[in-house]
Design an enzyme around this catalytic site. Sequence first.
Site, mmCIF file in Angstrom:
data_model
loop_
_atom_site.group_PDB
_atom_site.id
_atom_site.type_symbol
_atom_site.label_atom_id
_atom_site.label_comp_id
_atom_site.label_asym_id
_atom_site.label_seq_id
_atom_site.Cartn_x
_atom_site.Cartn_y
_atom_site.Cartn_z
ATOM 1 N N GLY A 71 0.816 -1.209 0.000
ATOM 2 C CA GLY A 71 0.000 0.000 0.000
ATOM 3 C C GLY A 71 0.852 1.262 0.000
ATOM 4 O O GLY A 71 0.521 2.246 -0.669
ATOM 5 N N THR A 72 1.945 1.233 0.722
ATOM 6 C CA THR A 72 2.815 2.416 0.804
ATOM 7 C C THR A 72 3.363 2.779 -0.573
ATOM 8 O O THR A 72 3.325 3.943 -0.982
ATOM 9 C CB THR A 72 3.975 2.150 1.793
ATOM 10 N N ASN A 151 -7.668 4.417 8.843
ATOM 11 C CA ASN A 151 -7.098 3.259 9.541
ATOM 12 C C ASN A 151 -7.060 3.401 11.056
ATOM 13 O O ASN A 151 -6.842 2.429 11.757
ATOM 14 C CB ASN A 151 -5.698 2.964 9.004
ATOM 15 N N GLN A 179 -7.800 0.013 3.844
ATOM 16 C CA GLN A 179 -8.663 -0.472 4.929
ATOM 17 C C GLN A 179 -10.090 -0.733 4.454
ATOM 18 O O GLN A 179 -10.925 -1.206 5.232
ATOM 19 C CB GLN A 179 -8.696 0.528 6.088
ATOM 20 N N SER A 199 -3.627 -3.106 -0.425
ATOM 21 C CA SER A 199 -2.547 -3.850 0.213
ATOM 22 C C SER A 199 -3.037 -5.252 0.555
ATOM 23 O O SER A 199 -4.220 -5.465 0.800
ATOM 24 C CB SER A 199 -2.087 -3.123 1.478
ATOM 25 N N HIS A 201 -1.591 -7.468 3.092
ATOM 26 C CA HIS A 201 -1.440 -8.029 4.448
ATOM 27 C C HIS A 201 -2.459 -7.526 5.467
ATOM 28 O O HIS A 201 -2.422 -7.922 6.626
ATOM 29 C CB HIS A 201 -0.010 -7.814 4.965
ATOM 30 N N CYS A 325 5.405 7.734 19.122
ATOM 31 C CA CYS A 325 6.270 8.263 20.168
ATOM 32 C C CYS A 325 7.450 8.978 19.524
ATOM 33 O O CYS A 325 8.374 8.352 19.021
ATOM 34 C CB CYS A 325 6.751 7.130 21.055
HETATM 35 C C1 LIG Z 1 -1.440 -0.267 6.165
HETATM 36 C C2 LIG Z 1 -1.862 0.908 5.390
HETATM 37 C C3 LIG Z 1 -1.072 1.408 4.338
HETATM 38 C C4 LIG Z 1 0.282 0.828 4.008
HETATM 39 O O1 LIG Z 1 0.197 -0.432 3.374
HETATM 40 P P1 LIG Z 1 1.491 -1.391 3.379
HETATM 41 O O2 LIG Z 1 1.095 -2.517 2.484
HETATM 42 O O3 LIG Z 1 1.688 -1.812 4.805
HETATM 43 O O4 LIG Z 1 2.632 -0.611 2.850
HETATM 44 C C5 LIG Z 1 -1.543 2.488 3.629
HETATM 45 N N1 LIG Z 1 -2.713 3.038 3.916
HETATM 46 C C6 LIG Z 1 -3.508 2.593 4.900
HETATM 47 C C7 LIG Z 1 -4.826 3.247 5.147
HETATM 48 C C8 LIG Z 1 -3.104 1.516 5.678
HETATM 49 O O5 LIG Z 1 -3.881 1.094 6.676
#
Ligand SMILES: *Cc1c(COP(=O)(O)O)cnc(C)c1O
Length: 389
Positions: A71-72, A151, A179, A199, A201, A325
Amino acid sequence: MRKVYLDNAATTYVSSEALAEMLPCFNTIYGNANSLHEFGREASNIVDRARDRIANAINAKSNEIYFTSGGTEADNWAIKGIAHAYANKGKHIITSAIEHHAVLDSCKQLEKEGYEVTYLPVDKYGLVNLADLIHAIKKTTTLVSIMAVNNEVGTIQNLKAIAKTAHEYGVIFHTDAVQAIGAVHINVKDMEIDAMSMSSHKIYGPKGVGCLYLKNGIRIEPLIAGGAQERAKRGGTVNVPAVAGFGKAVEIAVRDLGMNQQKLKAIRTYFLDQVTEKIPYIQINGHPHQKINGIVNISFEMIEGESILMLLDLSGVAVSTASACTSNALEPSHVLRAMNVPDEIAQGAIRFSFGKNITRSDIDYVVEVLQKSVEQLRSISPITKAGRK
Ligand SMILES: *Cc1c(COP(=O)(O)O)cnc(C)c1O
């Protein structure tokens, strides 16, 4: 010790169905999906099937799906790649204050390159206001990027209305739907989505894989140069096992959406009823009903989220705080801040995110240790001692 995992918005386990899709791709079907021989064809058939499954699940065409490392990467690519491809039209983009850092930090990078970014505010429930969006659009605006589901608090945006508005002004619309998959129905054609990040995972697929849906005709600059993979838009040998597992995970998430949401809704109600009955001085963050069932964000007044997290962890219960943090100061979450939650309330926030296999007995256990932990922390809290009205 009993263990209960309530951090599914951070990551999930890999389902046995997704794992079964992946296993042969490690040592039996091991070809490079871009090789021209039979070994390559076998691998590329696996990748094609995954692409078809994802396209079907969101009503896209298969050639509109581009695999990424997650997702990133999809967010980085969409924001920077589209901004760069349309730079001759203008250098203004619009997003919201509550986006994932993959979006926010990509925007920050663009600002360093001379782009202008508008960060739309949200209301106390985390919703973007359409009038604010319209007000922000200018001649030079090329992209609007608003997440589908937040998220931290689970608020669902009025995505179709936002997309329609962007299009009325000739602006491209991207959404981070990480999400949302498996939680709300996503139909990219109906909802007029031009680009969408996903994404694996977070939906019971493997880590390190995701995709960008990009509507045919929308231009994008590659983020990763170096090869003809993904129709020359994303270089790098395709991670065939991960893609296979991701495709299956998306198929299952969308197939079982109704059933999972029904179950999670009952679990959420059961959890909230007990927590509100047993623990005083709490505040539930997010929209009262326009939200996904799997995420519950609660602030426990007079104590800090980190302390609750650590006590729950000692009892085998995994949750998360939204706050990061930084140095010595506990920075409250940017999402809760944007929702105008006072810092001292935001600091006591905990995100509980339920998985599809959660049981009522898990919830009973969590509420029991949560109540004990909160009482223990409040009994030593200086804020309580100072006297609460
Ligand atoms: C987890 C998440 C991401 C990042 O996805 P990854 O696959 O972990 O890089 C981006 N956007 C949202 C809203 C997420 O919850």
